[in-house]
Design an enzyme around this catalytic site. Structure first.
Site, PDB file in Angstrom:
ATOM      1  N   THR A 109       0.827  -1.209   0.000  1.00 18.20           N
ATOM      2  CA  THR A 109       0.000   0.000   0.000  1.00 18.20           C
ATOM      3  C   THR A 109       0.860   1.257   0.000  1.00 18.20           C
ATOM      4  O   THR A 109       0.437   2.302  -0.503  1.00 18.20           O
ATOM      5  CB  THR A 109      -0.941  -0.011   1.216  1.00 18.20           C
ATOM      6  OG1 THR A 109      -1.696  -1.228   1.199  1.00 18.20           O
ATOM      7  CG2 THR A 109      -1.900   1.160   1.201  1.00 18.20           C
ATOM      8  N   TYR A 136       4.782 -12.530   4.539  1.00 19.39           N
ATOM      9  CA  TYR A 136       3.682 -11.934   3.785  1.00 19.39           C
ATOM     10  C   TYR A 136       3.391 -12.817   2.577  1.00 19.39           C
ATOM     11  O   TYR A 136       4.215 -12.931   1.666  1.00 19.39           O
ATOM     12  CB  TYR A 136       4.090 -10.527   3.360  1.00 19.39           C
ATOM     13  CG  TYR A 136       3.071  -9.723   2.600  1.00 19.39           C
ATOM     14  CD1 TYR A 136       1.722 -10.074   2.545  1.00 19.39           C
ATOM     15  CD2 TYR A 136       3.458  -8.561   1.926  1.00 19.39           C
ATOM     16  CE1 TYR A 136       0.807  -9.317   1.849  1.00 19.39           C
ATOM     17  CE2 TYR A 136       2.546  -7.786   1.234  1.00 19.39           C
ATOM     18  CZ  TYR A 136       1.229  -8.169   1.189  1.00 19.39           C
ATOM     19  OH  TYR A 136       0.318  -7.409   0.494  1.00 19.39           O
ATOM     20  N   LYS A 160       1.104 -12.786   7.432  1.00 18.05           N
ATOM     21  CA  LYS A 160       0.021 -11.966   6.884  1.00 18.05           C
ATOM     22  C   LYS A 160      -0.510 -12.725   5.676  1.00 18.05           C
ATOM     23  O   LYS A 160       0.181 -12.882   4.664  1.00 18.05           O
ATOM     24  CB  LYS A 160       0.524 -10.581   6.470  1.00 18.05           C
ATOM     25  CG  LYS A 160      -0.560  -9.728   5.805  1.00 18.05           C
ATOM     26  CD  LYS A 160      -0.006  -8.469   5.176  1.00 18.05           C
ATOM     27  CE  LYS A 160      -1.115  -7.734   4.414  1.00 18.05           C
ATOM     28  NZ  LYS A 160      -0.595  -6.580   3.639  1.00 18.05           N
ATOM     29  N   VAL A 179      -4.228  -6.800   8.857  1.00 20.87           N
ATOM     30  CA  VAL A 179      -3.412  -5.759   8.225  1.00 20.87           C
ATOM     31  C   VAL A 179      -4.290  -5.121   7.160  1.00 20.87           C
ATOM     32  O   VAL A 179      -4.660  -5.771   6.176  1.00 20.87           O
ATOM     33  CB  VAL A 179      -2.119  -6.320   7.627  1.00 20.87           C
ATOM     34  CG1 VAL A 179      -1.278  -5.182   7.039  1.00 20.87           C
ATOM     35  CG2 VAL A 179      -1.317  -7.073   8.690  1.00 20.87           C
TER      36      VAL A 179
END
Length: 292
Positions: free
Chosen positions: A45, A133, A161, A203
């Site tokens: 992001t 991730y 995540k 998240v």
């Protein structure tokens, strides 16, 4: 390092000329931390692939300065293991509480290669907790529960995540989660469902815009207040979906501009949101100035 509750993957504001807008970033961090969220800097992001090496330190420093009591996790992943190790070592030196390390993309490593990659990253920053991730939609590689089980053997791998979008896989990871490890949902629209099967937090992208409401959603789900969590999820779902009408963070940058939190500039190869996306966001967002 806290591994429960709301974590927000922060956007990186840019000036119209394309430079990092540090004052706007500082405002955004205050807005998000003030809403009760933990902080993730230099993630997807945050347009991390386009952030230059000499820009990273300032973003991490500002996040730590404005975080208050919030946990700060720094995105340090790369498909080059040496680069990921170097960024992780630097994040630890700056005082980060943990590192978010994406599975190597493009190279197509085997499970043994993934294990060796994370081993090298951990060795570069002894004692620093790592959050693996998994985001196959961007990496082209899905970290299966079986492959993840090998990573859990490393004591520094503290959490995953999970952004596969596959609830069955999320549930299997939760079922086989070793004691002391954590599962974090990686998609806003699956937060309540992921927590229901065993995740301890989220998240979030939405949390850039509405940190208080998103933090409440996570808390309701974690507290087992099912009806209230579902009601708030349904209220927020149209905005969650609108933030992914185009590749993240294109709609998010438009939303942050509509709220007066930062400008809409992205770095190529991302381009600004289409008019239809902006119009949909304008329908769903609070009026400009209503966001603290």
């Amino acid at each position: 390092m806290t591994l429960t509750g709301l974590f927000v993957a922060l956007a990186t504001p840019f000036t119209p000329a394309g430079d990092v807008d540090q004052p706007a970033y500082r405002r955004l961090v205050r807005h998000v931390a003030g809403g009760g969220a933990h902080l993730v800097v230099l993630g997807t992001t945050g347009e991390a692939p386009t952030i230059l090496d000499d820009e990273r330190d300032a973003l991490v420093d500002i996040t730590l300065e404005e975080a208050g009591s919030a946990t700060v996790i720094v995105g340090t992943g790369s498909n080059a293991t040496r680069q990921a190790a170097a960024w992780t070592r630097r994040a630890q030196a700056q005082g980060a509480h943990g590192a978010l390390v994406v599975t190597p993309y493009y190279n197509k490593p085997t499970p043994e290669g993934i294990r060796a990659h994370f081993e090298a990253v951990a060795e570069a920053a002894p004692g620093l907790p790592l959050v693996v991730y998994n985001v196959p939609g961007r990496t082209g590689l899905n970290l299966t529960p079986q492959a993840l089980a090998r990573l859990w053997e490393n004591p520094q791998v503290a959490a995953v995540k999970e952004s596969s979008g596959n609830l069955a896989q999320i549930a299997e990871i939760a079922r086989t989660l070793p004691e002391g490890k954590a599962l974090l949902a990686g998609d806003d629209n699956l937060a309540v469902a992921s927590i229901a099967v065993g995740a301890s937090g989220l998240v979030s992208v939405l949390g850039n815009v509405l940190p208080r409401e998103t933090a409440r959603l996570v808390k309701l789900a974690l507290d087992g207040r099912r009806a209230e969590a579902i009601a708030l999820h349904q209220q927020l779902l149209p905005l969650m979906d609108a933030l992914f009408l185009e590749s993240n963070p294109i709609p998010l940058k438009a939303a942050l501009e509509l709220l007066g939190l930062c400008g809409p500039t992205l770095r190529l190869p991302l381009v600004p949101a289409a008019p239809a996306t902006r119009a949909r966001l304008a329908e769903l967002l609070p009026r400009r100035g209503e966001v603290a």
